[in-house]
Design an enzyme around this catalytic site. Structure first.
Site, PDB file in Angstrom:
ATOM      1  CD  GLU A   1     -52.077   9.185 118.070  1.00  0.00           C
ATOM      2  OE1 GLU A   1     -51.963  10.360 117.671  1.00  0.00           O
ATOM      3  OE2 GLU A   1     -51.939   8.207 117.346  1.00  0.00           O
TER       4      GLU A   1
ATOM      5  CG  HIS B   1     -43.113   2.094 114.882  1.00  0.00           C
ATOM      6  ND1 HIS B   1     -42.627   3.033 114.027  1.00  0.00           N
ATOM      7  CD2 HIS B   1     -44.461   2.109 114.727  1.00  0.00           C
ATOM      8  CE1 HIS B   1     -43.629   3.587 113.358  1.00  0.00           C
ATOM      9  NE2 HIS B   1     -44.759   3.050 113.766  1.00  0.00           N
TER      10      HIS B   1
END
Lengths: 408, 430
Positions: free
Chosen positions: A144, A213
């Site tokens: 990322e 998450h």
């Protein structure tokens, strides 16, 4: 990394959750019977109207939106005046906006994990790689920080990348690039380079996805100077904000919500672009201003139904622009109602609500008849267990109770 | 953990061969480890001197396959023409004199903060950047003054930026560690190590995108990413090596291994100190070159840049070099062994090039002196210019935060904040 196609599933519980305390607003089962009665009413009305909660796929959400308690002032006149438009789900609306912009400008490209061949973990980019090629819809390795930086470097050299975080939480790994380069590089280069990136992805509390998450990164990013943050909540504003974000020369972070991807709505056929800095009037009213965004909008609207039945007239504004705040729309509302309730999914500490409270106090203190009430998620890592998870986020009964308290 | 004895490695003599740089011997070897100079502590015994001698005149190319290197063709016996020689010499002198002037100005209170000087490493900057076109991009770290100068940013603009004046290349908003130039494609200037490498990868990606998606068939722009030995242990480095090799991006990763990351010796920080080896692990050639020798650097750079330009993909080049000054002007530089510093001072790249130019009759002493004098004047002029330039006014505070200042949002009165007259004065509340 779980990918969820139908994140919306199980029912939103409408239990009374009266044991939850917020710092500002105190309500528990020891409270007056009227409170309990309120909860009871909610459950009953919930059972009739939107059994199983707001977030069922398709039909229910559509019902909810079109049966909004009062006419949406923001309904575009164009939609009603001209062609009837077409129906689609929110993730399709995002894709439509994205595709239109890619069609329009060859410099617009997408990069992220599984955006290409897989079509995106939430199918926002489905079909685009087949149409535009593997370079324009780039499947990146799992890195990322680096591919966000790569997008920034590409933007400096003239491209307009859209960087997808498979889940917003993964962008924590890209914080270095987002803060230092995305936000600050235009300034430290003396204005020589612009960074027209869009960083987008699903975030928020889903259905038992676990703590990592279920993060809400808007609170972490909000201090970064030089970026804009917007949150979409309906297919209509999802498409409009996507297009606006792509066209903007500023770096924009577009927050989507895992549970809203399957909302269905009818949107106009003709092209439209929304304003990144403006808030959306969802329901005009007189008694109290409720400021919200993303998924909490639906909890608010559900509570609004109950409130209307009880004789209240809440004004609901979806702030949409998390940074900067649209103080004009918000201010006008406060000047009318004199009472503010903020309902958000961010954590209590340092969230968007906290900033909004400060901004309102600073600018509109004289217009307030009561302290600002802010309902946020609990400062806990989102638990896996369904019951616990439900209690970490704000539920409609709490909103109803808060409004009643505020309007006493 | 104990190391098997400290061994002091003798420095190699620098000989400028008349023959091409890459010897056949070296070319036929798949891997050759080079003795690691610079620290009195070694983690392992370095190979014998004979290996060192074999290595001394050549740059090593280590690839997954054996690569037969062709002998370099030179028109004459020399490695570069007179014009090139003078250009490189001038660039290196500019870098040296400029940095020395920075030190002076810092101690006189003209510039502040963290200033990282490049003395001793000029061969890398000049060796690589002088081979680039204007459209090629350079990405650097906080030790970026000389990279910007080599790329063509005027000395005046850099000095003004260091003084924090509004005429600086970044309007005084960036400072020493953020040198940018859109005109010369200098993409920074980054304060955190490693964070420039993905940006460089993005610039290389754009070059490929322009060629393949936008169909600008002649777009062969190359990007150079400069960074140090400390960065070679950072995740962003590895992630970008992977992506660059995966997509065959036109980029050259240049490691300026000066053996020290502030006070951390490279050998104490790295499991395998030979950074060039990390290239083949990702599928690209890894090259080790003597970074104190501008001609060797230049030869390697030509190859690497040529590779990138032809679309053959990235290269990792490790330049063994040394910084004569401390990490920054605030660094007392107490850890490094004076003997080590003396050894490298004897290998000063500028002295070496001067010697080469004179001995090979490419330039006369007088010509070189003239260049030195010219550069002195350029740098003095830069200081004068910076001194006389105005400091930024208040109105500059809020400019450049956003490319589109609507990003400051809508104020309570319904107008965009950037339309507020106080905004341009820099006093608006945003």
């Amino acid at each position: 990394m779980a990918s969820i196609f139908q994140g919306v599933g199980a029912a939103t519980s409408l239990s009374s959750s009266t044991s939850i305390e917020t710092k500002k607003f105190h309500f528990c089962s020891r409270r007056s019977p009227s409170e309990r009665k309120a909860c009871f009413v909610v459950v009953r009305s919930g059972g009739v109207m939107v059994d199983g909660g707001l977030n069922r796929i398709g039909g229910r959400a559509e019902q909810l939106v079109t049966n909004a308690v009062a006419a949406k002032a923001d309904t575009p006149a164009a939609a009603t005046a001209s062609k009837p438009g077409h129906e689609l789900l929110l993730f399709e609306a995002l894709r439509e906006g994205l595709e239109e912009e890619m069609e329009r400008d060859a410099r617009v490209c997408v990069m992220g994990e599984d955006v290409g061949h897989y079509g995106g973990s939430y199918k926002v980019t489905r079909g685009l790689a087949q149409k535009y090629g593997d370079l324009r819809v780039l499947d990146t390795p799992i890195a990322e920080n680096s591919f966000t930086g790569m997008g920034i470097g590409a933007a400096m050299m003239g491209l307009r990348p859209i960087i997808e975080g498979m889940n917003m939480g993964f962008l924590l790994l890209a914080f270095n690039q987002i803060s230092n380069n995305c936000g600050m590089l235009h300034y430290t280069s003396g204005g020589q380079f612009k960074i027209p990136v869009v960083i987008r992805g699903p975030g928020g509390v889903g259905r038992q996805l676990g703590a990592e998450h279920s993060q809400r990164l808007e609170s972490y990013f909000q201090s970064i100077p030089g970026i804009q943050m917007v949150a979409c909540s309906t297919p209509y504003n999802a498409k409009g904000l996507m297009k606006a974000a792509i066209r903007s020369d500023n770096p924009v972070i577009l927050f989507e919500h895992v549970l809203l991807y399957n909302l269905k709505e009818r949107i106009p056929d003709e092209e439209y672009v929304l304003n990144l800095e403006e808030a959306e009037m969802v329901r005009p009213g007189e008694h109290v201003t409720i400021l919200t965004y993303s998924r909490m909008r639906y909890h608010v609207m559900q509570a609004a139904k109950t409130l209307v039945n009880k004789g209240y007239d809440p004004e609901v504004i979806d702030i949409r622009s998390l940074k900067p705040f649209d103080l004009y729309t918000i201010g006008n509302s406060i000047k009318k109602t004199h009472r503010v309730l903020i309902v958000e999914e961010c954590m209590r500490t340092g969230g968007i609500g906290a900033s909004l409270t400060a901004a309102i106090t600073e600018n509109f203190h004289d217009y307030l008849d009561a302290p600002i009430v802010c309902l946020s998620s609990q400062d806990v890592p989102t638990p896996y267990a369904g019951t616990l998870e439900e209690w970490t986020v704000v539920q409609p009964p709490q909103i109803v109770a808060a409004v009643e308290q505020l309007c006493r | 953990m104990s190391f098997s004895g400290a061994k002091i490695i003798q420095p190699l003599c620098i000989r400028y061969p008349d023959t091409p740089v890459i010897s056949d011997q070296a070319a036929n070897r798949i891997t050759t480890s080079s003795p690691f100079l610079g620290s009195t502590r070694t983690l392992r015994r370095i190979q014998s001197v004979s290996a060192a001698q074999r290595r001394s005149a050549s740059a090593i190319v280590a690839v997954a396959d054996v690569v037969k290197e062709k002998k370099l063709k030179s028109n004459k016996n020399h490695l570069l023409t007179k014009e090139e020689g003078l250009e490189v010499y001038e660039d290196m002198i500019l870098g040296r004199v400029f940095e020395d002037m920075c030190a002076q100005m810092y101690y006189r209170g003209k510039m502040f903060g963290f200033v990282h000087l490049y003395n001793g490493q000029e061969a890398v900057s000049s060796g690589f950047i002088k081979l680039l076109k204007k459209e090629d991009s350079v990405v650097s770290t906080y030790r970026d003054h000389v990279h910007a100068l080599s790329k063509g940013v005027p000395a005046r603009a850099v000095m003004s930026e260091l003084f924090g004046k509004t005429t600086g290349c970044c309007r005084g908003q960036g400072g020493s560690m953020h040198m940018f130039s859109a005109e010369h494609n200098v993409l920074g200037g980054f304060a955190f190590i490693g964070e420039g490498i993905p940006v460089a990868t993005g610039a290389a990606f754009t070059s490929k995108y322009k060629r393949e998606v936008l169909k600008e068939a002649d777009c062969d722009h190359v990007t150079l990413a400069f960074f140090g030995d400390g960065t070679a242990n950072n995740g962003q480095f590895f992630e970008c090596l992977n992506m660059a090799a995966l997509w065959k991006l036109p980029i050259v990763f240049v490691v300026e291994n000066n053996l020290w990351a502030i006070g951390m010796s490279h050998l104490r920080a790295t499991s395998d100190p030979e950074i060039w080896k990390k290239g083949p692990a990702f599928g690209m050639p890894g090259v080790h070159v003597d970074g104190m020798d501008v001609l060797k650097v230049r030869e390697v750079a030509k190859k690497a840049i040529g590779r990138a330009r032809r679309g053959e993909g990235p290269t990792l080049v490790e330049c063994e070099t040394y910084r004569f000054r401390g990490h920054s002007l605030a660094d007392p530089d107490e850890l490094r062994d004076p003997a080590e510093k003396a050894r490298y001072a004897a290998r000063d790249p500028i002295t070496a090039l001067k010697k080469y130019l004179i001995e090979s009759k490419l330039a006369s002493e007088a010509e070189l002196k003239a260049i030195e004098k010219k550069i002195d004047e350029v740098v003095e002029d830069a200081v004068e210019f910076a001194n006389e330039s105005p400091v930024p006014s208040r109105s500059q505070l809020l400019e450049n935060v956003f490319a589109d200042p609507k990003g400051f949002g809508i104020g309570p009165d319904g107008r965009y904040r950037c339309e507020d007259p106080k905004f341009t004065q820099g006093t608006a509340q945003v």
